[in-house]
Design an enzyme around this catalytic site. Structure first.
Site, PDB file in Angstrom:
ATOM      1  N   LYS A  39      36.757  39.577  57.685  1.00  0.00           N
ATOM      2  CA  LYS A  39      35.069  39.482  57.867  1.00  0.00           C
ATOM      3  C   LYS A  39      34.121  39.010  58.186  1.00  0.00           C
ATOM      4  O   LYS A  39      34.396  38.003  59.199  1.00  0.00           O
ATOM      5  CB  LYS A  39      34.475  39.201  55.473  1.00  0.00           C
ATOM      6  CG  LYS A  39      33.862  39.663  55.175  1.00  0.00           C
ATOM      7  CD  LYS A  39      33.187  39.784  54.010  1.00  0.00           C
ATOM      8  CE  LYS A  39      32.175  40.354  53.276  1.00  0.00           C
ATOM      9  NZ  LYS A  39      31.460  40.155  52.317  1.00  0.00           N
ATOM     10  N   GLU A  64      35.785  44.749  35.111  1.00  0.00           N
ATOM     11  CA  GLU A  64      35.881  43.859  34.134  1.00  0.00           C
ATOM     12  C   GLU A  64      35.441  44.175  32.337  1.00  0.00           C
ATOM     13  O   GLU A  64      34.828  43.554  31.222  1.00  0.00           O
ATOM     14  CB  GLU A  64      34.192  45.418  34.227  1.00  0.00           C
ATOM     15  CG  GLU A  64      33.213  44.874  35.333  1.00  0.00           C
ATOM     16  CD  GLU A  64      33.688  45.661  36.731  1.00  0.00           C
ATOM     17  OE1 GLU A  64      33.056  46.011  37.413  1.00  0.00           O
ATOM     18  OE2 GLU A  64      35.555  46.251  36.757  1.00  0.00           O
ATOM     19  N   ARG A  72      32.279  49.748  32.409  1.00  0.00           N
ATOM     20  CA  ARG A  72      33.283  50.142  33.136  1.00  0.00           C
ATOM     21  C   ARG A  72      34.402  49.549  31.809  1.00  0.00           C
ATOM     22  O   ARG A  72      35.697  49.808  32.431  1.00  0.00           O
ATOM     23  CB  ARG A  72      34.048  49.579  34.525  1.00  0.00           C
ATOM     24  CG  ARG A  72      33.226  50.374  35.984  1.00  0.00           C
ATOM     25  CD  ARG A  72      32.965  49.236  36.824  1.00  0.00           C
ATOM     26  NE  ARG A  72      34.358  50.250  37.912  1.00  0.00           N
ATOM     27  CZ  ARG A  72      35.391  49.914  38.284  1.00  0.00           C
ATOM     28  NH1 ARG A  72      34.958  48.931  39.530  1.00  0.00           N
ATOM     29  NH2 ARG A  72      36.815  50.943  38.150  1.00  0.00           N
TER      30      ARG A  72
END
Length: 644
Positions: free
Chosen positions: A291, A384, A412
């Site tokens: 990244k 979640e 969610r």
């Protein structure tokens, strides 16, 4: 969080090869030897364009080579390319006809921050929430097969998104179909924050194992000198790999696992993808990327450099603005810091407090808490549903869990919220972050619906603070309340209210009148209170800070209804079923009849732009509120005149 770099060029870099790529079919005309130069130019242009616009940064730098290889090998858009989340899709946008529009990304009228089906035929699936790519790509593969169409379907998913249960549900299903599906696992050991959990540890630990690599390389060197042992070398390596490699997880599920390979080695990527294109069935290609690749600060601090603020020219003229005395203007703090400070203060007072977040430690302001109370902090990764039921389990054992979660992500876990927490009336507090519109991230991240979907659930306390101090006090109120409770607050800074260090429980279900006027009463729910007061000054209206959506302050509603000609409810939530609907339902139940007007989010998704631009566009700025109320008063007056 986003940072600004001083060494990113403010002038457009020279990118002649990239400038010749208006669509991927131009990219496919390049010879392989030209691709590394294209990668260099693409990375340089990405640095420049995000510096102009601000936006997601590190993830895109890490997928430059992968994006080029995918569009070079596959016949997009006929072949479907599905990105997960979309943070890493900026290079994809640049290569698919949107290069010169990139400086407009995340701005009103400009490009979306995420793949968007309405924006380009190359954006095959709209995203914003994580871990949807494999399910969507599998659906595309199965749908194409049903129509007799020959096409390749590729899903690109990061290792952070792979931690979510939905990704494994899709893998489990895909492995039991004959769909031609390629899943590219982009493994950079990151999501936004550092990855957590067993799967992330598994990925990173195995391939860095000195034991595995020394046996693998040493054994090959020894046995390579014996020609007859060539087959044994290969089989021995396969068995070693099967014992310790992450591929065993996917192989056992039914995928043909390939990798891991260097995700920045373009020749290797291209050749591997060409080979895989010839294979049938579900395949998983594991690539290792970095990244922030190509920009030193982002590589060194991938969390801090996940996103980039817009860079202003150093010689930009400064406009002098008269400032009131410093002692009269305390610095504004973000709601996320208000939450984080309260969480630490509360944890010092109550050892039962446990903080939970689904991969949003930094964004939700929990860094200090995680460091100071590590034994009471749980980052459950992008999960979640698990976060909410984990909290329920903790509450069953007498703990006081506090779940910090974005409004859009709580959607969610709605089943868990209802069945695992509310139905059992468990003692869980939800700090609902990013309530209302969120500006440049657009509708995928907006908290547009939480008041509606929370209000209909029995047992839950729903609170809407109007400023920083009220947020702190209502968090405390919800924490000491017995049963499920939710405090929703917006992104960014508040109006600058003085935050009182002592924590005081506010009377549940009681609002406050903030301004006394006549004819019109504005019942405000949440952070639009300063805007309501501004409009009320022009209208001579009464303003009430309602504080609670559930239970509603019905006594205050009745009093204001009896004293005014028009009630106006105001909320940064969809009007359908929201706080205003609660007021109308109460008035209907009591038989009280008077004009009522609901102001809130319209029945459509609000496009990205700055938060103020979004509010102005839908008439929730002070002027828009004033005009809407004046128009309603005219309509009421005309109707009364017609009757008389």
């Amino acid at each position: 969080m986003a940072k600004t770099f001083n060494d990113i060029p403010l002038t457009r870099p020279d990118t002649p090869l990239l400038d010749s790529i208006d669509h991927p079919f131009h990219l496919r005309e390049l010879v392989d030897d030209q691709l590394p130069l294209l990668a260099d130019e693409l990375r340089a242009y990405l640095l420049y364009s995000v510096g102009k616009s601000g936006g997601h940064f590190g993830a895109g730098l890490g997928t430059v080579e992968l994006t080029i290889a995918l569009h070079h090998v596959f016949n997009t858009p006929h072949d479907r390319l599905v990105w997960d989340v979309g943070h890493q899709a900026y290079p994809h946008k640049i290569l698919t006809g949107r290069r010169e529009m990139m400086p407009s990304i995340r701005q009103a009228g400009g490009l979306s921050a995420f793949p968007n089906r309405n924006e380009s035929e190359y954006d095959t699936f709209g995203v914003g929430h994580s871990s949807t790519s494999i399910s969507a790509a599998l659906g595309m593969a199965l749908g194409s097969a049903m129509k007799g169409e020959q096409r390749d379907v590729v899903a690109v998913i990061g290792d952070g998104a792979m931690t979510a249960g939905m990704a494994f549900e899709a893998l489990n299903h895909a492995a039991h179909t004959d769909a031609n599906l390629l899943v590219v696992l982009n493994d950079n050991n990151m999501s936004i924050s550092h990855n957590v959990g067993g799967l992330a540890t598994y990925f990173s630990k195995i391939w860095s194992s000195r034991f595995y690599n020394s046996i693998r390389e040493g054994g090959k060197k020894v046995l390579r000198s014996v020609p007859s042992a060539a087959s044994f070398v290969r089989k021995t390596e396969e068995h070693l790999k099967a014992m310790v490699a992450p591929g065993i997880v996917f192989e056992e599920l039914g995928f043909n696992y390939i990798g891991p390979i260097d995700g920045h080695n373009l020749p290797l990527l291209v050749q591997t993808l060409r080979n895989l294109k010839q294979l049938n069935g579900p395949i998983l290609l594991h690539t290792i990327t970095r990244k922030g690749k190509g920009f030193g600060p982002a590589e060194a601090d991938p969390v801090g450099y996940h996103a980039l603020n817009k860079i202003e020219p150093k010689n930009k003229p400064q406009v002098a603005v008269a400032k009131p005395p410093a002692e009269l203007t305390p610095p504004k703090v973000k709601y996320q810091k208000v939450f984080g400070d309260w969480l630490c203060d509360m944890a010092e007072k109550d050892v039962r407090l446990v903080g939970i977040t689904p991969a949003m430690c930094e964004g939700s302001g929990m860094v200090d808490f995680a460091q100071r109370f590590a034994d009471r902090f749980h980052d459950v990764a992008i999960a979640e549903q698990h976060a909410v039921t984990l909290a329920a389990g903790l509450a069953c054992e007498g703990m006081k869990p506090v779940v910090a979660i974005y409004s859009t992500f709580l959607q969610r876990a709605y089943d868990q919220l209802i069945h695992d927490v509310a139905l059992q009336n468990l003692d869980v507090l939800f700090g609902i972050d990013r309530a209302g519109l969120v500006g440049e991230d657009g509708p995928t991240h907006a908290g547009s619906f939480d008041l509606t979907y929370l209000r209909c659930i029995p047992n839950i306390l729903v609170m809407t603070p109007s400023d920083e101090n009220e947020t702190r006090q209502l968090l405390y109120t919800g924490f000491i309340h017995q049963g499920p409770a939710a405090v929703r607050y917006p992104r960014g800074t508040g109006p600058g209210a003085v935050i009182e260090k002592p924590m005081t429980a506010l009377p549940i279900g009681k609002g406050q009148v903030k301004r006394v006027g006549n004819r019109i009463a504005i019942l405000n729910f949440g952070s639009l209170l300063p805007t309501a007061l501004q409009a009320a000054e022009q209208l001579g209206a009464t303003v009430a800070d309602m504080r609670f959506v559930k239970p509603l302050d019905t006594a205050l509603v009745d009093r204001l209804a009896s004293q005014h000609e028009l009630l106006v409810t105001l909320e940064e939530n969809t009007i359908q079923g929201g706080a205003g609907a609660a007021v109308s339902e109460h008035l209907a139940d009591t038989g009280m009849v008077l004009p009522i007007m609901h102001l809130g989010l319209p029945d459509r998704f609000v496009d990205h732009g700055s938060h103020q631009q979004q509010l102005s566009a839908i008439g929730l700025d002070a002027l828009g509120i004033q005009k809407a109320i004046e128009q309603r008063l005219e309509e009421i007056s005309s109707a009364q005149n017609a009757v008389s």
